[in-house]
Design an enzyme around this catalytic site. Structure first.
Site, PDB file in Angstrom:
ATOM      1  N   ASP A   1      -0.197   2.171   8.465  1.00 22.75           N
ATOM      2  CA  ASP A   1      -0.721   1.395   9.601  1.00 22.75           C
ATOM      3  C   ASP A   1       0.129   1.479  10.875  1.00 22.75           C
ATOM      4  O   ASP A   1      -0.350   1.139  11.952  1.00 22.75           O
ATOM      5  CB  ASP A   1      -0.852  -0.090   9.214  1.00 22.75           C
ATOM      6  CG  ASP A   1      -1.784  -0.301   8.030  1.00 22.75           C
ATOM      7  OD1 ASP A   1      -2.609   0.584   7.759  1.00 22.75           O
ATOM      8  OD2 ASP A   1      -1.664  -1.358   7.379  1.00 22.75           O
TER       9      ASP A   1
ATOM     10  N   ARG B   1       0.992  -5.098  -5.359  1.00 19.34           N
ATOM     11  CA  ARG B   1       1.100  -6.280  -4.499  1.00 19.34           C
ATOM     12  C   ARG B   1       1.291  -7.461  -5.449  1.00 19.34           C
ATOM     13  O   ARG B   1       0.402  -7.786  -6.227  1.00 19.34           O
ATOM     14  CB  ARG B   1      -0.166  -6.453  -3.662  1.00 19.34           C
ATOM     15  CG  ARG B   1      -0.452  -5.257  -2.736  1.00 19.34           C
ATOM     16  CD  ARG B   1      -1.550  -5.591  -1.761  1.00 19.34           C
ATOM     17  NE  ARG B   1      -2.088  -4.414  -1.095  1.00 19.34           N
ATOM     18  CZ  ARG B   1      -1.565  -3.862   0.003  1.00 19.34           C
ATOM     19  NH1 ARG B   1      -0.461  -4.347   0.534  1.00 19.34           N
ATOM     20  NH2 ARG B   1      -2.128  -2.812   0.558  1.00 19.34           N
TER      21      ARG B   1
ATOM     22  N   GLY C   1       0.833  -1.210   0.000  1.00 20.38           N
ATOM     23  CA  GLY C   1       0.000   0.000   0.000  1.00 20.38           C
ATOM     24  C   GLY C   1       0.863   1.253   0.000  1.00 20.38           C
ATOM     25  O   GLY C   1       1.845   1.324   0.742  1.00 20.38           O
TER      26      GLY C   1
ATOM     27  N   ASP D   1       4.779  -4.513   6.130  1.00 18.38           N
ATOM     28  CA  ASP D   1       5.180  -5.836   6.592  1.00 18.38           C
ATOM     29  C   ASP D   1       5.479  -6.826   5.446  1.00 18.38           C
ATOM     30  O   ASP D   1       6.544  -7.433   5.393  1.00 18.38           O
ATOM     31  CB  ASP D   1       4.031  -6.360   7.476  1.00 18.38           C
ATOM     32  CG  ASP D   1       4.427  -7.581   8.232  1.00 18.38           C
ATOM     33  OD1 ASP D   1       5.525  -7.589   8.792  1.00 18.38           O
ATOM     34  OD2 ASP D   1       3.647  -8.559   8.228  1.00 18.38           O
TER      35      ASP D   1
ATOM     36  N   ASP E   1       2.379  -0.512  11.829  1.00 18.02           N
ATOM     37  CA  ASP E   1       2.310  -1.847  12.443  1.00 18.02           C
ATOM     38  C   ASP E   1       3.583  -2.673  12.241  1.00 18.02           C
ATOM     39  O   ASP E   1       3.532  -3.896  12.218  1.00 18.02           O
ATOM     40  CB  ASP E   1       1.097  -2.611  11.876  1.00 18.02           C
ATOM     41  CG  ASP E   1       1.198  -2.818  10.369  1.00 18.02           C
ATOM     42  OD1 ASP E   1       2.051  -2.183   9.722  1.00 18.02           O
ATOM     43  OD2 ASP E   1       0.426  -3.633   9.829  1.00 18.02           O
TER      44      ASP E   1
ATOM     45  N   THR F   1       4.268   2.569   5.730  1.00 17.81           N
ATOM     46  CA  THR F   1       2.858   2.138   5.722  1.00 17.81           C
ATOM     47  C   THR F   1       2.085   3.046   6.661  1.00 17.81           C
ATOM     48  O   THR F   1       2.589   3.409   7.729  1.00 17.81           O
ATOM     49  CB  THR F   1       2.676   0.670   6.167  1.00 17.81           C
ATOM     50  OG1 THR F   1       1.290   0.468   6.519  1.00 17.81           O
ATOM     51  CG2 THR F   1       3.506   0.298   7.375  1.00 17.81           C
TER      52      THR F   1
HETATM   53  O1  F6P Z   1      -1.439  -1.348   4.663  1.00 24.29           O
HETATM   54  C1  F6P Z   1      -2.064  -0.166   4.310  1.00 24.29           C
HETATM   55  C2  F6P Z   1      -3.516  -0.409   4.028  1.00 24.29           C
HETATM   56  O2  F6P Z   1      -4.117   0.807   3.639  1.00 24.29           O
HETATM   57  C3  F6P Z   1      -4.306  -1.058   5.169  1.00 24.29           C
HETATM   58  O3  F6P Z   1      -4.679  -0.129   6.153  1.00 24.29           O
HETATM   59  C4  F6P Z   1      -5.459  -1.662   4.421  1.00 24.29           C
HETATM   60  O4  F6P Z   1      -5.986  -2.758   5.125  1.00 24.29           O
HETATM   61  C5  F6P Z   1      -4.803  -2.119   3.147  1.00 24.29           C
HETATM   62  O5  F6P Z   1      -3.651  -1.319   2.965  1.00 24.29           O
HETATM   63  C6  F6P Z   1      -5.670  -1.998   1.918  1.00 24.29           C
HETATM   64  O6  F6P Z   1      -4.950  -2.536   0.853  1.00 24.29           O
HETATM   65  P1  F6P Z   1      -5.339  -2.440  -0.684  1.00 24.29           P
HETATM   66  O7  F6P Z   1      -4.743  -1.169  -1.207  1.00 24.29           O
HETATM   67  O8  F6P Z   1      -4.700  -3.612  -1.302  1.00 24.29           O
HETATM   68  O9  F6P Z   1      -6.828  -2.433  -0.768  1.00 24.29           O
END
Ligand code: F6P
Length: 322
Positions: A130, A75, A14, A106, A132, A128
């Site tokens: 998050d 991803r 992300g 992560d 985390d 990120t």
């Molecule tokens: O890791 C960042 C994040 O925005 C999270 O908070 C969320 O769960 C995820 O990415 C959403 O991912 P995607 O962009 O693949 O929908």
């Protein structure tokens, strides 16, 4: 000392505000030291396809203040296999890259660890929204995301107050409640619901009923996406308390926008630190923040580290929301 002559850089997972500041810092620190810098597009996905081009100092101009990542991100499913990682290392070598800097969360840092464990030098930078990543007090993008969400929740509060409603606001964070917890305090929420802590629906309903009886005009519940279920929660609250309830999902608005000062500063410091590690011949490390200082850890050790949420914040939210 380092044998690195060419540094590759990618952003993965992300996107997060401040990633551009980190790329710029890595590129310009490296260029200052006489290295060649190669920008890899679309994370590991682009790496596997050889989407790689040289970055000059001018190419990172005018990026510091921009949200997102100008290198793009993705991803990648094909990278998440042993063959994928082996191929990625081959491609890095074909393009003459001696060390790779990965900026991401992560999953992205685990990808960097897999490359490191194949004998290819890497440095990870936590990026990120998050916050985390266990080894680091801070991850690039967290502050901007929280400020964006805070402003949005202030607006939701205006309308909740006018209609004397309860607003359940779902915020991002994947399986971590750091964003929700801090927003709970910053937005004066009645309750925060996060994956790391149990919650008691009767307690939440009691808080709303007693708040209404004391003349409260609105109730804000910050709900972490790792728990989810905002609509059902609203229905349950409305039926039990008689207080009209509405759910809002903030979603991707939290990932966009110009990075705050904090994100620009920390991203620039972490990018600089990453290149200085390479210059010193120190590889396979994750740049991190500890006691507000930039530090680094061996990558396997870094990814085994855990961090919990600050439970004192939850207590403070309760204390201040009377
Ligand atoms: O890791 C960042 C994040 O925005 C999270 O908070 C969320 O769960 C995820 O990415 C959403 O991912 P995607 O962009 O693949 O929908």
């Amino acid at each position: 000392m380092s044998e690195t002559k060419t540094i590759g850089i990618l952003t993965s997972g992300g996107d997060a505000p401040g990633m551009n500041a980190a790329i710029r810092s890595v590129a310009r620190t490296a260029l200052n030291l006489g290295y060649k810098v190669m920008g890899i597009k679309r994370g590991y996905h682009g790496l596997l396809k050889g989407e790689i081009e040289e970055l000059t100092s001018r190419m990172v101009s005018d990026t510091l203040q921009r949200g997102g990542t100008f290198l793009q991100t993705a991803r990648s499913k094909s990278f998440a296999t042993d063959e994928g990682v082996t191929k990625a290392v081959e491609i890095l070598k074909i393009f003459g890259i001696d060390a790779l800097v990965v900026i991401g969360g992560d999953g992205s840092l685990k990808g960097a660890r897999d490359i490191a464990n194949k004998g290819f030098p890497v440095i990870g930078i936590p990026g990120t929204i998050d916050n985390d990543i266990g080894c680091s007090e801070y991850t690039i993008g967290f502050d901007t995301a929280m400020n964006t969400a805070m402003e949005a929740i202030d607006k939701i509060r205006d309308t909740a107050s006018s209609h004397e409603r309860c607003s359940v606001v779902e915020v991002m964070g994947r399986n971590a409640g750091h964003i929700a917890l801090n927003l709970g305090l910053a937005n004066g929420a009645e309750t925060v619901i996060i994956p790391e802590m149990p919650y008691d629906m009767d307690d939440i309903k009691r808080t709303i009923i007693s708040g209404r009886n004391r003349g409260k005009k609105h109730y804000i519940i910050i709900l972490s996406e790792g728990v989810g279920g905002g609509q059902a929660l609203c229905k349950d609250i409305e039926e039990a308390t008689g207080v009209e309830s509405r759910a809002s999902i903030l979603g991707y608005i939290q990932r966009g926008g110009s990075p705050t000062t904090r994100d620009r500063v920390i991203a620039s410091q972490m990018g600089y630190h990453a290149v200085k590690l390479l210059e010193a011949g120190s590889y396979n490390r994750v740049v991190a923040m500890k006691d507000s200082k930039i530090v680094d850890y061996e990558i396997n050790e870094a990814l085994d580290m855990k961090k919990g949420v600050d439970e004192d914040i939850l207590e403070l939210i309760r204390t201040l929301s009377i």
